[in-house]
Design an enzyme around this catalytic site. Structure first.
Site, mmCIF file in Angstrom:
data_model
loop_
_atom_site.group_PDB
_atom_site.id
_atom_site.type_symbol
_atom_site.label_atom_id
_atom_site.label_comp_id
_atom_site.label_asym_id
_atom_site.label_seq_id
_atom_site.Cartn_x
_atom_site.Cartn_y
_atom_site.Cartn_z
ATOM 1 N N CYS A 134 -0.740 -0.712 0.194
ATOM 2 C CA CYS A 134 -1.676 -1.193 1.212
ATOM 3 C C CYS A 134 -2.135 -0.042 2.089
ATOM 4 O O CYS A 134 -1.532 1.030 2.126
ATOM 5 C CB CYS A 134 -1.004 -2.231 2.121
ATOM 6 N N CYS A 186 -3.212 -3.129 7.050
ATOM 7 C CA CYS A 186 -3.205 -4.378 6.282
ATOM 8 C C CYS A 186 -2.838 -5.558 7.195
ATOM 9 O O CYS A 186 -1.841 -5.506 7.926
ATOM 10 C CB CYS A 186 -2.212 -4.287 5.132
ATOM 11 N N ARG A 192 0.214 -1.483 -7.484
ATOM 12 C CA ARG A 192 -1.149 -1.980 -7.617
ATOM 13 C C ARG A 192 -1.740 -2.267 -6.243
ATOM 14 O O ARG A 192 -1.012 -2.476 -5.267
ATOM 15 C CB ARG A 192 -1.187 -3.243 -8.484
ATOM 16 N N CYS A 252 -3.424 -3.812 -2.999
ATOM 17 C CA CYS A 252 -3.358 -5.079 -2.273
ATOM 18 C C CYS A 252 -4.719 -5.776 -2.341
ATOM 19 O O CYS A 252 -5.760 -5.154 -2.104
ATOM 20 C CB CYS A 252 -2.974 -4.816 -0.821
ATOM 21 N N ASP A 299 -27.760 29.271 20.751
ATOM 22 C CA ASP A 299 -28.786 28.238 20.616
ATOM 23 C C ASP A 299 -29.303 27.836 21.997
ATOM 24 O O ASP A 299 -28.528 27.634 22.939
ATOM 25 C CB ASP A 299 -28.185 27.019 19.906
ATOM 26 N N THR A 305 7.437 -5.702 -3.871
ATOM 27 C CA THR A 305 6.286 -6.368 -4.495
ATOM 28 C C THR A 305 5.512 -5.447 -5.426
ATOM 29 O O THR A 305 4.654 -5.925 -6.171
ATOM 30 C CB THR A 305 5.320 -6.872 -3.408
ATOM 31 N N CYS A 357 -6.091 -6.225 1.780
ATOM 32 C CA CYS A 357 -6.643 -5.126 2.596
ATOM 33 C C CYS A 357 -7.481 -4.145 1.793
ATOM 34 O O CYS A 357 -8.120 -3.265 2.370
ATOM 35 C CB CYS A 357 -5.515 -4.388 3.318
#
Length: 491
Positions: free
Chosen positions: A34, A38, A63, A65, A441, A30, A68
């Site tokens: 993601c 996702c 590119r 998603c 401390d 695709t 998500c």
């Protein structure tokens, strides 16, 4: 981690949100990338490849998603747990140095050539500094598109793009939507989103768990009047930023931190978000920290009771160093009083229509010009104070997110009046060293004694070797045993 394919596949198939930001899943069929958690059906194993950064995914032609939103993942905890050149470079890129000073400016701050910086970042992150900065600009653009009603031209330049054409092309390439389509989707998704004129509201993600009481309690209890306040369930403070000033309100929520920013120059948005995330330690990996601390049977009950404690840091390392000196050998209330006097006398005024903030904390240059006799403190501490602000003002003591932790310790220790406790608290809260430790401390020693741990500094340091490299977080758990205001959310 992205090179461990089997572990990455297990994380994706189980939708494990703990690994968001550690790596990204790129789907070969695709061409979408993601986050591991996702909610979509996981792709086939043979169609997955794993990359170390969103910039590497974008550079490889994937590119983001739309479901998500991997660009909104928490940052990798690796960059805050390391002090090498790559980690320091990543912290500077997140602070907008490449946009302001270019790659040569980044290389100069690190003490390397531009070629060395390019090579190291590409080898570890799969992308160079320009690609990493471009990915950050795309994320800032998306925030402005979705959370403001600014014209797209203003969004482009506020996000750091040099032209509207570059802005349009980048948004389309990264999100597969035009800027206008992104805004339309945002409006349809939540038409009731409250918008306060002049402000930007967003959500800061983090890895769960997160226990907010000591984090916000510490910031609220030590707040300097005029600079910080707790109002309506939010910690608010003024910000000195590269292009102007700002006011931020940070509200703890179960699954995110609500953030409302009012900026005089929107070009500061990316830097303001980065500094707020840094201050709240939101990119930490609480699972790794708590697992290590649970290995000590005396610390384990504290971790199990309130897992996910963070180290309260600062938005300005120089400011915190000054406040650390003001707080030497005095109570929290007295330290606030000393700081408030400096703010009233030397702080720059700001406007805050939504609250009671009035000034920025004074810059080192402003403090270097004050009359030491005006300081209501012992002479020895005046010397410590004036020596520190002079070193900060002339640049001989550079303190910041890109500091080399050990080199900074050595420089601080060489100043008069700087003992191990002051040096370590600055390393912990201003420089972000996750292994800073405060064995002398009083609060740490009292908590150690109550738990049955060694209470002398030498013996406690020896016992704490098993807590490394997360001793700064162990300090938070030890401090939290005391019923002090710093350990509770204000009413």
């Amino acid at each position: 981690m992205h090179t461990d394919t089997e572990r990455c596949v297990r994380a994706v198939q189980s939708k494990d949100a703990r690994f968001d930001g550690w790596f990204f899943t790129a789907v070969l069929t695709t061409r979408i990338y993601c986050r591991p958690s996702c909610p979509a059906v996981p792709p086939k194993v043979e169609n997955m490849t794993f990359l170390p950064s969103a910039a590497a995914c974008q550079q490889a032609g994937f590119r983001a998603c739309k479901r998500c939103r991997p660009d909104t993942s928490p940052g990798s905890p690796e960059w805050n747990a390391r002090a090498d050149a790559v980690a320091r470079a990543m912290r500077l890129i997140q602070d907008g140095v490449v946009d302001r000073e270019g790659v040569p400016g980044l290389a100069t701050r690190l003490g390397y050539s531009t070629r060395q910086v390019e090579r190291q970042l590409t080898a570890e992150l799969g992308a160079g500094p320009l690609a990493l900065a471009r990915a950050q600009r795309a994320q800032t653009a998306r925030l402005l598109i979705e959370t403001s009603e600014l014209p797209m031209g203003d969004v482009a330049f506020a996000a750091g793009f040099s032209s509207i054409r570059t802005f349009n092309d980048t948004v389309r390439e990264v999100f597969a939507l035009s800027p206008s389509e992104l805004r339309q989707r945002s409006g349809k998704a939540d038409p009731r989103r409250p918008r306060i004129p002049g402000t930007i509201s967003l959500r800061l993600p983090f890895r769960t768990p997160l226990t907010p009481d000591n984090l916000f309690g510490h910031l609220a209890a030590t707040a300097v009047p005029g600079v910080e306040e707790w109002r309506d369930g939010a910690y608010r403070r003024t910000l000195r930023l590269p292009y102007g000033t700002g006011v931020v309100a940070l509200t703890p929520q179960p699954d995110h931190i609500g953030c409302r920013l009012a900026l005089t120059d929107l070009r500061d948005l990316t830097i303001a978000i980065s500094r707020c995330r840094w201050m709240l330690d939101l990119d930490a990996d609480p699972e790794a920290v708590d697992e290590q601390l649970r290995s000590d049977p005396l610390l384990a009950p504290l971790v199990d009771k309130s897992p996910g404690r963070r180290v309260p840091r600062t938005v300005d390392a120089a400011e915190f160093a000054v406040r650390a000196v003001l707080g030497q050998q005095v109570s929290t209330a007295a330290a606030r009083t000393h700081a408030a006097r400096l703010v009233t006398a030397h702080g720059e005024p700001v406007e805050d229509p939504l609250g009671g903030l009035t000034r920025l904390f004074p810059s080192p240059q402003a403090l270097a010009a004050l009359d030491p006799e005006s300081l209501a403190m012992p002479r020895s501490r005046r010397t410590t104070f004036t020596t520190l602000v002079a070193a900060l003002a002339d640049g001989s003591l550079p303190l910041g997110i890109d500091s080399d932790w050990e080199a900074a310790r050595a420089q601080l220790s060489a100043l008069p009046g700087f003992g191990p406790s002051t040096t370590e608290i600055i390393a912990m809260r201003a420089l972000g060293d996750p292994d800073a430790f405060l064995p002398s401390d009083l609060g740490v020693r009292r908590a150690a004694r109550g738990l049955g741990l060694p209470s002398t500094p030498a013996a406690l340091t020896a016992r704490a070797a098993g807590w490394r490299p997360w001793r700064a977080y162990a300090v938070q758990y030890l401090w939290a045993t005391d019923d002090h205001a710093i350990n509770h959310l204000p009413a």
